[in-house]
Design a protein around this motif. Structure first.
Motif, PDB file in Angstrom:
ATOM      1  N   VAL A  11      12.322 -14.250  12.765  1.00 24.16           N
ATOM      2  CA  VAL A  11      12.293 -12.921  13.390  1.00 24.16           C
ATOM      3  C   VAL A  11      12.377 -11.839  12.313  1.00 24.16           C
ATOM      4  O   VAL A  11      11.619 -10.857  12.336  1.00 24.16           O
ATOM      5  CB  VAL A  11      13.461 -12.756  14.389  1.00 24.16           C
ATOM      6  N   SER A  12      13.282 -12.032  11.340  1.00 26.94           N
ATOM      7  CA  SER A  12      13.417 -11.031  10.274  1.00 26.94           C
ATOM      8  C   SER A  12      12.114 -10.924   9.495  1.00 26.94           C
ATOM      9  O   SER A  12      11.666  -9.822   9.151  1.00 26.94           O
ATOM     10  CB  SER A  12      14.542 -11.422   9.314  1.00 26.94           C
ATOM     11  N   GLU A  13      11.497 -12.066   9.227  1.00 24.85           N
ATOM     12  CA  GLU A  13      10.234 -12.062   8.482  1.00 24.85           C
ATOM     13  C   GLU A  13       9.183 -11.244   9.239  1.00 24.85           C
ATOM     14  O   GLU A  13       8.526 -10.358   8.682  1.00 24.85           O
ATOM     15  CB  GLU A  13       9.762 -13.506   8.298  1.00 24.85           C
ATOM     16  N   MET A  14       9.086 -11.495  10.538  1.00 20.17           N
ATOM     17  CA  MET A  14       8.080 -10.793  11.341  1.00 20.17           C
ATOM     18  C   MET A  14       8.354  -9.284  11.339  1.00 20.17           C
ATOM     19  O   MET A  14       7.446  -8.471  11.173  1.00 20.17           O
ATOM     20  CB  MET A  14       8.119 -11.368  12.761  1.00 20.17           C
ATOM     21  N   LEU A  15       9.634  -8.916  11.484  1.00 14.93           N
ATOM     22  CA  LEU A  15       9.950  -7.485  11.557  1.00 14.93           C
ATOM     23  C   LEU A  15       9.737  -6.778  10.219  1.00 14.93           C
ATOM     24  O   LEU A  15       9.377  -5.595  10.180  1.00 14.93           O
ATOM     25  CB  LEU A  15      11.382  -7.287  12.065  1.00 14.93           C
ATOM     26  N   LEU A  16       9.916  -7.497   9.123  1.00 20.51           N
ATOM     27  CA  LEU A  16       9.638  -6.878   7.814  1.00 20.51           C
ATOM     28  C   LEU A  16       8.146  -6.585   7.662  1.00 20.51           C
ATOM     29  O   LEU A  16       7.753  -5.516   7.196  1.00 20.51           O
ATOM     30  CB  LEU A  16      10.131  -7.780   6.676  1.00 20.51           C
ATOM     31  N   TYR A  17       7.307  -7.529   8.070  1.00 20.15           N
ATOM     32  CA  TYR A  17       5.858  -7.255   8.040  1.00 20.15           C
ATOM     33  C   TYR A  17       5.530  -6.047   8.933  1.00 20.15           C
ATOM     34  O   TYR A  17       4.707  -5.204   8.586  1.00 20.15           O
ATOM     35  CB  TYR A  17       5.051  -8.472   8.502  1.00 20.15           C
ATOM     36  N   SER A  50       0.794  -1.242   0.000  1.00 22.32           N
ATOM     37  CA  SER A  50       0.000   0.000   0.000  1.00 22.32           C
ATOM     38  C   SER A  50       0.824   1.288   0.000  1.00 22.32           C
ATOM     39  O   SER A  50       0.382   2.293  -0.525  1.00 22.32           O
ATOM     40  CB  SER A  50      -1.016   0.060   1.137  1.00 22.32           C
ATOM     41  N   THR A  51       1.986   1.299   0.635  1.00 18.37           N
ATOM     42  CA  THR A  51       2.875   2.467   0.544  1.00 18.37           C
ATOM     43  C   THR A  51       4.056   2.059  -0.335  1.00 18.37           C
ATOM     44  O   THR A  51       4.244   0.876  -0.624  1.00 18.37           O
ATOM     45  CB  THR A  51       3.416   2.858   1.926  1.00 18.37           C
ATOM     46  N   GLN A  52       4.870   3.044  -0.714  1.00 16.14           N
ATOM     47  CA  GLN A  52       6.024   2.726  -1.551  1.00 16.14           C
ATOM     48  C   GLN A  52       6.971   1.766  -0.810  1.00 16.14           C
ATOM     49  O   GLN A  52       7.424   0.758  -1.352  1.00 16.14           O
ATOM     50  CB  GLN A  52       6.759   4.028  -1.897  1.00 16.14           C
ATOM     51  N   LEU A  53       7.221   2.077   0.462  1.00 18.01           N
ATOM     52  CA  LEU A  53       8.086   1.200   1.260  1.00 18.01           C
ATOM     53  C   LEU A  53       7.440  -0.189   1.415  1.00 18.01           C
ATOM     54  O   LEU A  53       8.096  -1.222   1.270  1.00 18.01           O
ATOM     55  CB  LEU A  53       8.334   1.816   2.643  1.00 18.01           C
ATOM     56  N   GLY A  54       6.149  -0.182   1.690  1.00 21.86           N
ATOM     57  CA  GLY A  54       5.427  -1.445   1.901  1.00 21.86           C
ATOM     58  C   GLY A  54       5.467  -2.347   0.673  1.00 21.86           C
ATOM     59  O   GLY A  54       5.628  -3.564   0.791  1.00 21.86           O
ATOM     60  N   GLU A  55       5.320  -1.759  -0.513  1.00 19.09           N
ATOM     61  CA  GLU A  55       5.336  -2.578  -1.731  1.00 19.09           C
ATOM     62  C   GLU A  55       6.739  -3.154  -1.971  1.00 19.09           C
ATOM     63  O   GLU A  55       6.881  -4.289  -2.430  1.00 19.09           O
ATOM     64  CB  GLU A  55       4.855  -1.778  -2.951  1.00 19.09           C
ATOM     65  N   ALA A  56       7.783  -2.363  -1.633  1.00 20.11           N
ATOM     66  CA  ALA A  56       9.156  -2.878  -1.787  1.00 20.11           C
ATOM     67  C   ALA A  56       9.372  -4.051  -0.821  1.00 20.11           C
ATOM     68  O   ALA A  56       9.948  -5.079  -1.177  1.00 20.11           O
ATOM     69  CB  ALA A  56      10.164  -1.757  -1.528  1.00 20.11           C
ATOM     70  N   ILE A  57       8.870  -3.913   0.404  1.00 23.43           N
ATOM     71  CA  ILE A  57       9.004  -4.988   1.395  1.00 23.43           C
ATOM     72  C   ILE A  57       8.195  -6.212   0.946  1.00 23.43           C
ATOM     73  O   ILE A  57       8.629  -7.354   1.085  1.00 23.43           O
ATOM     74  CB  ILE A  57       8.542  -4.501   2.793  1.00 23.43           C
ATOM     75  N   ARG A  58       7.013  -5.966   0.376  1.00 22.88           N
ATOM     76  CA  ARG A  58       6.169  -7.069  -0.110  1.00 22.88           C
ATOM     77  C   ARG A  58       6.933  -7.930  -1.118  1.00 22.88           C
ATOM     78  O   ARG A  58       6.873  -9.148  -1.110  1.00 22.88           O
ATOM     79  CB  ARG A  58       4.904  -6.501  -0.772  1.00 22.88           C
TER      80      ARG A  58
END
Ligand code: TYD
Length: 205
Positions: free
Chosen positions: A61-67, A39-47
């Motif tokens: 842990v990394s997976e959880m923190l990225l979400y 939904s945001t530019q950062l969010g789509e890059a993380i997706r």
């Protein structure tokens, strides 16, 4: 009003989100929808890293923190401003998804994820979360080509379903399980009943 829809993959969440948004608009509300991660530019890059980049090894842990990073940006950029201007927000997944997918589904402690989520969201939680529920084999039959998370298979999906049910039992006022079997219209009607009950309780406050 802040609503979120959740459930295992393949339950028809995105279709129901559109139907619910139209129904609320017919009532005269301004509705903002968003999806997680994204939904945001950062969010789509993380997706993209989370779901499509199969080559990067990723621990729980990394997976959880990225979400959570995607969610923090979403709250700040989209959800909080929309609520402040009087709009209704419907989120396609929210914090409960991390509690279930990274907690119940993997090895992290669900309560620890709620705690991290308090920081990520600045304590902003939905008024109501609707969890669409179907047996995992029925939901899997509706899926196309799997992404990294969907590729985890049947046993994982089973843990997810149990996780959603357990969390709903713990917070029956905030998390409602909705039977997602039957036609689109039947499921939409069940969702609408829950939303109307919430609206009635808010007017009565
Ligand atoms: P999903 O809503 O299924 O997106 P789409 O319908 O476009 O495929 O979400 C993507 C995946 O991310 C889904 O398999 C669930 C997973 N997920 C988590 O594991 N943790 C989270 O916190 C969130 C929001 C999603």
């Amino acid at each position: 009003m802040f609503l979120s829809l959740d459930g295992i993959d393949g339950v028809g969440k995105s279709t129901q989100l559109k139907l619910l948004a139209s129904q609320l608009e017919r009532q005269g509300q301004q509705v903002v929808t968003c999806r997680e991660p994204g939904s945001t530019q950062l969010g789509e890059a993380i997706r993209n890293i989370l779901l499509n980049d199969w080559d990067t090894p990723m621990g729980g842990v990394s997976e959880m923190l990225l979400y959570m990073a995607s969610r923090g940006q979403l709250v700040e950029e989209i959800i909080r401003p929309a609520l402040q201007s009087g709009k209704t927000v419907i989120a396609d997944r929210y914090l409960l998804a991390s509690v279930v997918y990274q907690g119940h589904g993997r090895s992290l402690e669900p309560q620890a994820i709620w705690d991290v989520g308090r920081v990520a969201t600045g304590t902003l939680l939905p008024d109501l979360t609707l969890v669409l529920d179907l047996p995992p084999e029925k939901a899997a039959a509706r899926l196309g080509e799997p992404d990294r998370i969907e590729a985890r298979g049947e046993a994982y999906r089973d843990k997810l379903r149990k996780g959603f049910l357990a969390e709903a039992e713990r917070q029956p006022e905030k998390i409602k399980i909705v039977d997602a079997s039957g036609t689109e219209a039947e499921v939409a009607e069940r969702i609408w009943c829950e939303v109307e009950a919430l609206q009635a309780s808010k007017t009565g406050e």
